[in-house]
Design a protein around this motif. Structure first.
Motif, PDB file in Angstrom:
ATOM      1  N   TYR A 160      -2.908  43.548  43.076  1.00  0.00           N
ATOM      2  CA  TYR A 160      -3.667  42.449  43.675  1.00  0.00           C
ATOM      3  C   TYR A 160      -2.999  41.111  43.370  1.00  0.00           C
ATOM      4  CZ  TYR A 160      -7.769  39.975  45.431  1.00  0.00           C
ATOM      5  OH  TYR A 160      -8.607  39.175  46.168  1.00  0.00           O
ATOM      6  N   LEU A 161      -2.531  40.936  42.151  1.00  0.00           N
ATOM      7  CA  LEU A 161      -1.849  39.686  41.782  1.00  0.00           C
ATOM      8  C   LEU A 161      -0.540  39.529  42.539  1.00  0.00           C
ATOM      9  CD1 LEU A 161      -2.468  39.621  37.920  1.00  0.00           C
ATOM     10  CD2 LEU A 161      -3.486  38.115  39.636  1.00  0.00           C
ATOM     11  N   VAL A 162       0.202  40.608  42.722  1.00  0.00           N
ATOM     12  CA  VAL A 162       1.455  40.557  43.479  1.00  0.00           C
ATOM     13  C   VAL A 162       1.169  40.155  44.927  1.00  0.00           C
ATOM     14  CG1 VAL A 162       3.366  41.935  44.401  1.00  0.00           C
ATOM     15  CG2 VAL A 162       2.688  42.177  42.000  1.00  0.00           C
ATOM     16  N   ASN A 163       0.094  40.679  45.505  1.00  0.00           N
ATOM     17  CA  ASN A 163      -0.283  40.310  46.872  1.00  0.00           C
ATOM     18  C   ASN A 163      -0.670  38.835  46.971  1.00  0.00           C
ATOM     19  OD1 ASN A 163       0.160  42.869  47.896  1.00  0.00           O
ATOM     20  ND2 ASN A 163      -1.960  43.541  47.568  1.00  0.00           N
ATOM     21  N   LEU A 164      -1.105  38.247  45.854  1.00  0.00           N
ATOM     22  CA  LEU A 164      -1.443  36.817  45.822  1.00  0.00           C
ATOM     23  C   LEU A 164      -0.217  35.939  45.574  1.00  0.00           C
ATOM     24  CD1 LEU A 164      -4.803  36.913  43.811  1.00  0.00           C
ATOM     25  CD2 LEU A 164      -4.510  36.477  46.261  1.00  0.00           C
ATOM     26  N   GLY A 165       0.953  36.547  45.411  1.00  0.00           N
ATOM     27  CA  GLY A 165       2.181  35.770  45.277  1.00  0.00           C
ATOM     28  C   GLY A 165       2.785  35.714  43.892  1.00  0.00           C
ATOM     29  N   VAL A 166       2.211  36.432  42.931  1.00  0.00           N
ATOM     30  CA  VAL A 166       2.765  36.449  41.576  1.00  0.00           C
ATOM     31  C   VAL A 166       3.905  37.465  41.533  1.00  0.00           C
ATOM     32  CG1 VAL A 166       2.287  36.839  39.134  1.00  0.00           C
ATOM     33  CG2 VAL A 166       0.522  35.856  40.616  1.00  0.00           C
ATOM     34  N   SER A 167       5.022  37.079  40.934  1.00  0.00           N
ATOM     35  CA  SER A 167       6.173  37.973  40.852  1.00  0.00           C
ATOM     36  C   SER A 167       5.833  39.218  40.030  1.00  0.00           C
ATOM     37  CB  SER A 167       7.362  37.246  40.219  1.00  0.00           C
ATOM     38  OG  SER A 167       8.417  38.150  39.957  1.00  0.00           O
TER      39      SER A 167
END
Length: 202
Positions: A160-167
């Motif tokens: 979910y965090l990766v989908n929000l733009g976090v590497s």
């Protein structure tokens, strides 16, 4: 004879003219009452008072300027203290607000998604931070099952965090299953807070 007389007359006229010129060009003597004055018509007392007033005005201007500089420095210190307090508060929220899950589930709730968006904002504001996402379970279920469930929970949060733009390179995962409960009591309230994903800054 007439010629000599004419010469004498002319000489007398020239001498009289020179005397008159010298008398007119005589330098004027300064009036003693107007000497030693800084300005025209200014007495010594007035000059002293003017100098003292100018000195007082200069000191007052310097005092006001010093006060303004001190006030600006104090304001800058207060703003920096507020900024640091906000940073500490945001970091505390990031670390202490765990992502909770329903029983036997690795799906994110609506509240979990809200918290993860806040965590993504913090991570984007702190690009040097790398975190470990820990997956945890309550004590119900086998050790093997809970380790697998904890892993799914950690991976769901990471995705979910990766989908929000976090590497993804900044996000590690680990599962502890039921090994590290926040509350070891066998109650529904304890089970609820133990079913979680928890963040640790590396």
């Amino acid at each position: 004879m007439k010629r000599q007389l004419l010469m004498h007359v002319m000489t007398a006229v020239l001498v009289a003219g020179l005397v008159t010129m010298v008398g007119c060009s005589k330098p004027k003597v300064a009036d003693p009452g107007t000497m030693n004055q800084g300005r025209i018509g200014e007495t010594d007392a007035e000059k002293a008072a003017r100098i003292e007033a100018e000195r007082a005005a200069r000191l007052e201007a310097e005092r006001i300027k010093a006060q303004q500089i001190k006030a600006q420095q104090l304001k800058a210190q207060q703003l920096e203290a507020q900024r640091q307090a906000r940073i500490i508060e945001a970091k505390s929220r990031f670390l202490n607000q765990n992502i909770l899950f329903d029983f036997d589930s690795a799906e994110l709730t609506g509240q979990a998604k809200v918290l993860l968006r806040e965590k993504a904002e913090w991570l984007q504001a702190n690009p040097s931070a790398a975190v470990m996402i820990e997956g945890h379970c309550d004590e119900r279920g086998t050790t093997v099952y809970n380790l697998a469930l904890g892993e799914r929970r950690a991976n769901t949060v990471r995705s979910y965090l990766v989908n929000l733009g976090v590497s993804s390179r900044r996000l590690g995962t680990v599962s502890y299953g039921e090994e590290k409960p926040l509350d070891p009591a066998p109650t529904d309230a304890a089970y609820r807070i133990n079913r979680r994903a928890q963040f640790v800054i590396n």
